[in-house]
Design a protein around this motif. Sequence first.
Motif, mmCIF file in Angstrom:
data_model
loop_
_atom_site.group_PDB
_atom_site.id
_atom_site.type_symbol
_atom_site.label_atom_id
_atom_site.label_comp_id
_atom_site.label_asym_id
_atom_site.label_seq_id
_atom_site.Cartn_x
_atom_site.Cartn_y
_atom_site.Cartn_z
ATOM 1 N N GLU A 209 -25.612 20.786 -15.342
ATOM 2 C CA GLU A 209 -25.550 21.797 -16.738
ATOM 3 C C GLU A 209 -26.920 22.207 -17.095
ATOM 4 O OE1 GLU A 209 -23.102 23.621 -17.857
ATOM 5 O OE2 GLU A 209 -21.536 22.636 -16.902
ATOM 6 N N LYS A 210 -27.607 21.017 -17.100
ATOM 7 C CA LYS A 210 -29.230 21.225 -17.883
ATOM 8 C C LYS A 210 -30.236 21.672 -16.986
ATOM 9 C CE LYS A 210 -28.246 18.178 -21.642
ATOM 10 N NZ LYS A 210 -28.732 16.637 -22.376
ATOM 11 N N THR A 211 -30.223 21.124 -15.744
ATOM 12 C CA THR A 211 -31.223 21.355 -14.824
ATOM 13 C C THR A 211 -31.060 22.342 -13.734
ATOM 14 O OG1 THR A 211 -30.921 19.466 -13.421
ATOM 15 C CG2 THR A 211 -32.334 19.253 -15.408
ATOM 16 N N GLY A 212 -29.600 22.568 -13.251
ATOM 17 C CA GLY A 212 -29.006 23.153 -12.268
ATOM 18 C C GLY A 212 -28.317 24.477 -12.618
ATOM 19 N N ILE A 213 -27.412 24.884 -12.069
ATOM 20 C CA ILE A 213 -26.742 26.125 -12.149
ATOM 21 C C ILE A 213 -25.439 25.706 -12.741
ATOM 22 C CG2 ILE A 213 -28.309 27.631 -10.669
ATOM 23 C CD1 ILE A 213 -26.034 27.429 -8.512
ATOM 24 N N GLY A 214 -25.086 24.757 -13.646
ATOM 25 C CA GLY A 214 -23.692 24.463 -14.030
ATOM 26 C C GLY A 214 -23.179 25.424 -14.919
ATOM 27 N N SER A 215 -23.962 26.406 -15.455
ATOM 28 C CA SER A 215 -23.675 27.322 -16.434
ATOM 29 C C SER A 215 -23.122 28.535 -15.777
ATOM 30 C CB SER A 215 -24.503 27.598 -17.673
ATOM 31 O OG SER A 215 -25.718 27.951 -16.905
ATOM 32 N N TRP A 216 -23.481 28.629 -14.470
ATOM 33 C CA TRP A 216 -23.212 29.914 -13.778
ATOM 34 C C TRP A 216 -21.683 29.912 -13.251
ATOM 35 C CZ3 TRP A 216 -27.708 31.913 -10.310
ATOM 36 C CH2 TRP A 216 -29.066 31.876 -10.938
ATOM 37 N N GLY A 217 -21.303 31.192 -13.184
ATOM 38 C CA GLY A 217 -19.824 31.317 -12.679
ATOM 39 C C GLY A 217 -20.130 31.584 -11.076
ATOM 40 N N VAL A 218 -19.099 31.646 -10.485
ATOM 41 C CA VAL A 218 -18.888 32.060 -9.191
ATOM 42 C C VAL A 218 -19.495 33.343 -8.909
ATOM 43 C CG1 VAL A 218 -17.349 32.602 -7.059
ATOM 44 C CG2 VAL A 218 -17.287 30.507 -8.258
ATOM 45 N N ASP A 219 -19.020 34.262 -9.741
ATOM 46 C CA ASP A 219 -19.516 35.785 -9.758
ATOM 47 C C ASP A 219 -21.108 35.755 -10.057
ATOM 48 O OD1 ASP A 219 -16.800 36.540 -9.431
ATOM 49 O OD2 ASP A 219 -16.449 37.322 -11.311
ATOM 50 N N ASP A 220 -21.493 35.013 -10.694
ATOM 51 C CA ASP A 220 -23.036 34.974 -11.176
ATOM 52 C C ASP A 220 -23.758 34.718 -9.940
ATOM 53 O OD1 ASP A 220 -22.989 35.470 -13.779
ATOM 54 O OD2 ASP A 220 -22.471 33.398 -14.361
ATOM 55 N N ILE A 221 -23.183 33.620 -9.109
ATOM 56 C CA ILE A 221 -23.870 33.168 -7.871
ATOM 57 C C ILE A 221 -23.821 34.238 -6.805
ATOM 58 C CG2 ILE A 221 -24.048 31.365 -6.132
ATOM 59 C CD1 ILE A 221 -22.793 29.414 -8.002
ATOM 60 N N THR A 222 -22.355 34.919 -6.691
ATOM 61 C CA THR A 222 -22.401 35.765 -5.611
ATOM 62 C C THR A 222 -23.228 37.104 -5.741
ATOM 63 O OG1 THR A 222 -19.941 35.148 -5.740
ATOM 64 C CG2 THR A 222 -20.468 37.302 -4.579
#
Length: 279
Positions: A209-222
């Motif tokens: 959550e703090k240093t990676g992309i834990g707050s991103w959703g699948v749509d954000d990554i896509t």
Amino acid sequence: DGGMSARAVAVKGDPARGANVFALAGGCGCHTPAKGPVGAGGVEIATPFGKFYSSNITPDPEHGIGGWTDEEIARAIRVGTLRSGNVEPPVMPYQEYAGMADDDLRDLIAYLRTLPPAAVRNRPHQASLPAPRLSFWAWRVLFAGHTTPPEKAPTELLARGRYLTDHVSICGDCHTPRTRFGALDASMYLAGTADGPGGKPVPNITPDEKTGIGSWGVDDITSLLQMGMKPDFDNVQGAMAEVIDGIAGAPGYGKARDGDRQAIAEYLKTIPPIAHEVD
């Protein structure tokens, strides 16, 4: 891998499907100079072990792979053995492509044969290692591991996402830190590094959550894999932009099948989060 390479190319591949594999491989971007031609090689790759130059992978018969058999190309991609019998330097991530499925590999080879031939001579490496050929062979023995590739690429969503992440798009090649021997540090899988390609930082893409992309959703990554845009509307730069957009007109992640980008995104949400701040 002689037997498996032969199995992989026992039938001819489909270049149309191979275009999608090429796109998922980031347009094999290391092999294309910024101004083209696609696949002509000569791109400098600086490492702690010297400067290396990517090879010409166009069908040019003198300087490229036009005179190579499908099996010779398959062996170079998956096990790092050149046509001459020498072992490639591990800047060519054959140890990751080792898991590429037979069907994807033969389709990729078929697509490579459709590239316009480029009469561009290969540049000799400037390795800072003693006895480079022996060093490359020893590295393969010690660090390449043994991966048995499937005959067909997985189709189930998460299995496909993992397969593409690890063996086609090879996300770990940039996003996983390396040991002092240049091998990927499996304990820091996709956790980012301050010393990525060209000495530039590469972000943590684990779900921390703090240093990676834990707050991103699948749509954000896509969406990022398609258009290069982060959730905060900032654009990615550098090597990531190149593998998304493609270089010199080559297809990159943005031209891959929607479902394949989604599979990668879904898989990235399932990997273990690692707290690792990348400066």
